[in-house]
Scaffold this motif. Sequence first.
Motif, PDB file in Angstrom:
ATOM      1  N   GLU A   1       0.852  -1.196   0.000  1.00 30.36           N
ATOM      2  CA  GLU A   1       0.000   0.000   0.000  1.00 30.36           C
ATOM      3  C   GLU A   1       0.883   1.239   0.000  1.00 30.36           C
ATOM      4  OE1 GLU A   1      -3.772   1.919   2.461  1.00 30.36           O
ATOM      5  OE2 GLU A   1      -2.828   0.045   3.137  1.00 30.36           O
TER       6      GLU A   1
ATOM      7  N   TYR B   1       1.528  10.278  -4.815  1.00 25.34           N
ATOM      8  CA  TYR B   1       0.678   9.164  -5.249  1.00 25.34           C
ATOM      9  C   TYR B   1      -0.805   9.520  -5.258  1.00 25.34           C
ATOM     10  CZ  TYR B   1      -1.196   7.753  -0.644  1.00 25.34           C
ATOM     11  OH  TYR B   1      -1.870   7.699   0.552  1.00 25.34           O
ATOM     12  N   LYS B   2      -1.244  10.416  -4.385  1.00 23.28           N
ATOM     13  CA  LYS B   2      -2.661  10.790  -4.326  1.00 23.28           C
ATOM     14  C   LYS B   2      -3.100  11.567  -5.556  1.00 23.28           C
ATOM     15  CE  LYS B   2      -3.015  10.888   0.730  1.00 23.28           C
ATOM     16  NZ  LYS B   2      -3.309  11.711   1.925  1.00 23.28           N
TER      17      LYS B   2
ATOM     18  N   ILE C   1      -7.762   7.039  -7.451  1.00 19.68           N
ATOM     19  CA  ILE C   1      -8.035   5.858  -6.640  1.00 19.68           C
ATOM     20  C   ILE C   1      -7.389   4.593  -7.200  1.00 19.68           C
ATOM     21  CG2 ILE C   1     -10.223   6.783  -5.779  1.00 19.68           C
ATOM     22  CD1 ILE C   1     -11.653   4.988  -7.791  1.00 19.68           C
TER      23      ILE C   1
ATOM     24  N   GLN D   1      -3.228   3.132  -5.645  1.00 23.77           N
ATOM     25  CA  GLN D   1      -3.144   2.931  -4.201  1.00 23.77           C
ATOM     26  C   GLN D   1      -2.066   1.925  -3.791  1.00 23.77           C
ATOM     27  OE1 GLN D   1      -5.140   4.809  -2.065  1.00 23.77           O
ATOM     28  NE2 GLN D   1      -5.591   5.811  -4.014  1.00 23.77           N
TER      29      GLN D   1
END
Length: 253
Positions: free
Chosen positions: A159, A168-169, A173, A176
């Motif tokens: 993760e 990464y955000k 979605i 992840q």
Amino acid sequence: MGRFIMIVETMTWKEMFDTISADYKKIEFRMEKMRPKAARTLQQKRVFPAWFIDEYTIPANKNKYILFYYAETTNDAGHPFCQCFSIVEFGKNRYILVPRESAYKRTPKSELIILPQLHVYTNHFLERYNERCLHFDKLTLKVIAGLFLVRNREITPIELNEQINKNYKDHGINNQFGIDVKDGFCFVLSACDVEESKDGIPEHDIAESMLVLYTTFISKYQLKKEQENAIIQQELKMILEYYDQFPLNRVNF
């Protein structure tokens, strides 16, 4: 679904997974049939590691597979390891497909299940892997794919967090998780094919399959110390949560 079906772009991930899995008996027969020839060829090699490629098309459905026989040393040449993978062309793009199964939870409160997964390797990922790890000139993508798969047989989903990838955000979605392997770290996009429950409770959703798309690669030597430590911590966290219930990941070929 019939037994011998051609892989096409309009299939769902689960249909592709099932089609490749249904081809396995013919692939296994071909693998053993070609093993003596592969061993003889590898035993004549002077430089190791060495490999032998058998390109196989199943007559009944025209699905194309690579049987990649690999010997790390001269001692392995007589009984080489064989890795199989599928090659498909969708439009102008070519992809490497490998079916896997892995532990999966829809939510932290969901039951842990073994979920069919289709792992898909892009040309860009394979080019970066060669550039950042293998450092071989003039390798075909088939050879690069074979070398990645035989050198990195154990894979661990991790993760992501801001210590591993601070941005990464920004990628939504589907960004992840990453994949930790012996040679480095794989950045992937993943999505799950889910039948949502009528009562609206996520724990009651039915997950059918997952797509894992490999986009780029960073070698162990390129990882910063902070990234290495974060990956280790995330791996330990996942092992504590999953390992006593199911094996983390297994390949179908």
